[in-house]
Enzyme design. Structure first.
Site, PDB file in Angstrom:
ATOM      1  N   GLU A  65     -26.227  15.798   3.860  1.00 26.00           N
ATOM      2  CA  GLU A  65     -27.561  15.983   3.284  1.00 26.00           C
ATOM      3  C   GLU A  65     -27.864  17.451   2.930  1.00 26.00           C
ATOM      4  O   GLU A  65     -28.909  17.737   2.321  1.00 26.00           O
ATOM      5  CB  GLU A  65     -28.633  15.473   4.265  1.00 26.00           C
ATOM      6  N   CYS A  87     -21.560  20.741  10.922  1.00 28.84           N
ATOM      7  CA  CYS A  87     -20.302  20.662  11.667  1.00 28.84           C
ATOM      8  C   CYS A  87     -19.738  19.261  11.460  1.00 28.84           C
ATOM      9  O   CYS A  87     -20.372  18.275  11.837  1.00 28.84           O
ATOM     10  CB  CYS A  87     -20.567  20.919  13.149  1.00 28.84           C
ATOM     11  N   VAL A  88     -18.571  19.208  10.833  1.00 33.59           N
ATOM     12  CA  VAL A  88     -17.909  17.923  10.599  1.00 33.59           C
ATOM     13  C   VAL A  88     -16.603  17.932  11.388  1.00 33.59           C
ATOM     14  O   VAL A  88     -15.788  18.851  11.247  1.00 33.59           O
ATOM     15  CB  VAL A  88     -17.621  17.692   9.103  1.00 33.59           C
ATOM     16  N   THR A  93     -11.565   7.891  10.587  1.00 31.62           N
ATOM     17  CA  THR A  93     -11.734   7.341   9.237  1.00 31.62           C
ATOM     18  C   THR A  93     -11.728   8.473   8.224  1.00 31.62           C
ATOM     19  O   THR A  93     -11.632   9.647   8.580  1.00 31.62           O
ATOM     20  CB  THR A  93     -13.069   6.581   9.124  1.00 31.62           C
ATOM     21  N   HIS A  95     -14.191   9.484   6.498  1.00 32.90           N
ATOM     22  CA  HIS A  95     -15.519  10.069   6.339  1.00 32.90           C
ATOM     23  C   HIS A  95     -15.447  11.600   6.233  1.00 32.90           C
ATOM     24  O   HIS A  95     -16.146  12.209   5.435  1.00 32.90           O
ATOM     25  CB  HIS A  95     -16.389   9.700   7.547  1.00 32.90           C
ATOM     26  N   PHE A 120     -22.356  28.631   2.916  1.00 33.04           N
ATOM     27  CA  PHE A 120     -21.614  27.520   3.531  1.00 33.04           C
ATOM     28  C   PHE A 120     -21.288  27.882   4.991  1.00 33.04           C
ATOM     29  O   PHE A 120     -20.231  28.425   5.291  1.00 33.04           O
ATOM     30  CB  PHE A 120     -20.327  27.332   2.715  1.00 33.04           C
ATOM     31  N   ARG A 134     -16.028  28.368  17.517  1.00 35.03           N
ATOM     32  CA  ARG A 134     -16.567  29.073  16.348  1.00 35.03           C
ATOM     33  C   ARG A 134     -18.096  29.001  16.292  1.00 35.03           C
ATOM     34  O   ARG A 134     -18.706  29.312  15.260  1.00 35.03           O
ATOM     35  CB  ARG A 134     -15.956  28.468  15.076  1.00 35.03           C
TER      36      ARG A 134
HETATM   37  C1  DLZ Z   1     -21.419   9.611   9.143  1.00 32.55           C
HETATM   38  C2  DLZ Z   1     -21.031  10.949   9.668  1.00 32.55           C
HETATM   39  C3  DLZ Z   1     -19.815  11.127  10.362  1.00 32.55           C
HETATM   40  C4  DLZ Z   1     -18.856  10.032  10.611  1.00 32.55           C
HETATM   41  N1  DLZ Z   1     -19.473  12.327  10.868  1.00 32.55           N
HETATM   42  C5  DLZ Z   1     -20.313  13.372  10.681  1.00 32.55           C
HETATM   43  C6  DLZ Z   1     -19.975  14.651  11.209  1.00 32.55           C
HETATM   44  O1  DLZ Z   1     -18.956  14.863  11.871  1.00 32.55           O
HETATM   45  N2  DLZ Z   1     -20.859  15.665  10.971  1.00 32.55           N
HETATM   46  C7  DLZ Z   1     -22.017  15.515  10.257  1.00 32.55           C
HETATM   47  O2  DLZ Z   1     -22.751  16.489  10.063  1.00 32.55           O
HETATM   48  N3  DLZ Z   1     -22.350  14.309   9.780  1.00 32.55           N
HETATM   49  C8  DLZ Z   1     -21.554  13.246   9.974  1.00 32.55           C
HETATM   50  N4  DLZ Z   1     -21.888  12.024   9.484  1.00 32.55           N
HETATM   51  C9  DLZ Z   1     -23.224  11.868   8.829  1.00 32.55           C
HETATM   52  C10 DLZ Z   1     -23.252  12.273   7.335  1.00 32.55           C
HETATM   53  O3  DLZ Z   1     -23.254  13.686   7.182  1.00 32.55           O
HETATM   54  C11 DLZ Z   1     -24.527  11.709   6.672  1.00 32.55           C
HETATM   55  O4  DLZ Z   1     -25.661  12.121   7.416  1.00 32.55           O
HETATM   56  C12 DLZ Z   1     -24.518  10.197   6.571  1.00 32.55           C
HETATM   57  O5  DLZ Z   1     -23.352   9.738   5.940  1.00 32.55           O
HETATM   58  C13 DLZ Z   1     -25.773   9.684   5.787  1.00 32.55           C
HETATM   59  O6  DLZ Z   1     -25.759  10.207   4.451  1.00 32.55           O
END
Ligand code: DLZ
Length: 161
Positions: A65, A87-88, A93, A95, A120, A134
């Site tokens: 978002e 943070c991802v 999967t 995603h 970023f 980090r």
């Molecule tokens: C769905 C999802 C997943 C699996 N992992 C993360 C993540 O590691 N970090 C993060 O910030 N958001 C994650 N999301 C949520 C997505 O960013 C998003 O909020 C949803 O797909 C709804 O658009």
């Protein structure tokens, strides 16, 4: 390879922030990480002169978002720069790939559209430990880096305007 604090910087080389309005948007996912990044960014901006009343801090559900939230903020509240924090963490999967691709391209597009620094400060890691390292751990704080980058990019923009 020797791992160092990746956020070390020379404070004397950071432009003064006292004339700027800065937005900071943080994702709610992985809050132990994004809260630490947010704190690092805000503390650093304040240290370099940004006034508390000129900070706009907002949360969004996830890293995905961040692009639309930055676009909306720039259209409605006119900050000089926006620091986007997320943070991802790699899961089982695909995603991870989709979110990282979308946010990196999305923030680039927003920065170009608004001709404004859109930073970023998003960690994309294999593990939670790598992210914590980090986010105020042994490799620094990506939020601090984001704040420094925002101030340097604002000075860059002024220098070429
Ligand atoms: C769905 C999802 C997943 C699996 N992992 C993360 C993540 O590691 N970090 C993060 O910030 N958001 C994650 N999301 C949520 C997505 O960013 C998003 O909020 C949803 O797909 C709804 O658009």
């Amino acid at each position: 390879m020797k791992k160092t604090n990746l956020s070390d910087y020379d404070p004397t080389a950071v432009p003064d922030g006292s004339n700027y309005h800065i937005g900071v948007i943080a994702a709610e996912w992985n809050p132990e990480v994004t809260n630490a990044l947010l704190e690092g960014a805000v503390d650093t901006l304040l240290q370099h002169g940004v006034k508390e009343e000129n900070l706009i801090v907002r949360r969004v559900p996830g890293t995905f978002e961040l692009s639309s939230a930055a676009d909306i903020m720039l259209d409605s509240q006119y900050p000089d720069a926006v620091i986007c924090i997320g943070c991802v963490i790699q899961g089982e999967t695909r995603h991870f790939e989709f979110i990282c691709q979308a946010v990196s391209q999305g923030l680039t597009n927003v920065a170009i559209k608004h001709e404004s620094p859109v930073i970023f400060s998003v960690l994309t890691t294999d593990t939670m430990q790598q992210a914590l390292d980090r986010a105020g751990g042994k490799h620094g704080n990506k939020g601090v880096e984001g704040a420094v980058t925002a101030l340097k990019m604002l000075a860059y923009k002024e220098s070429v305007a």
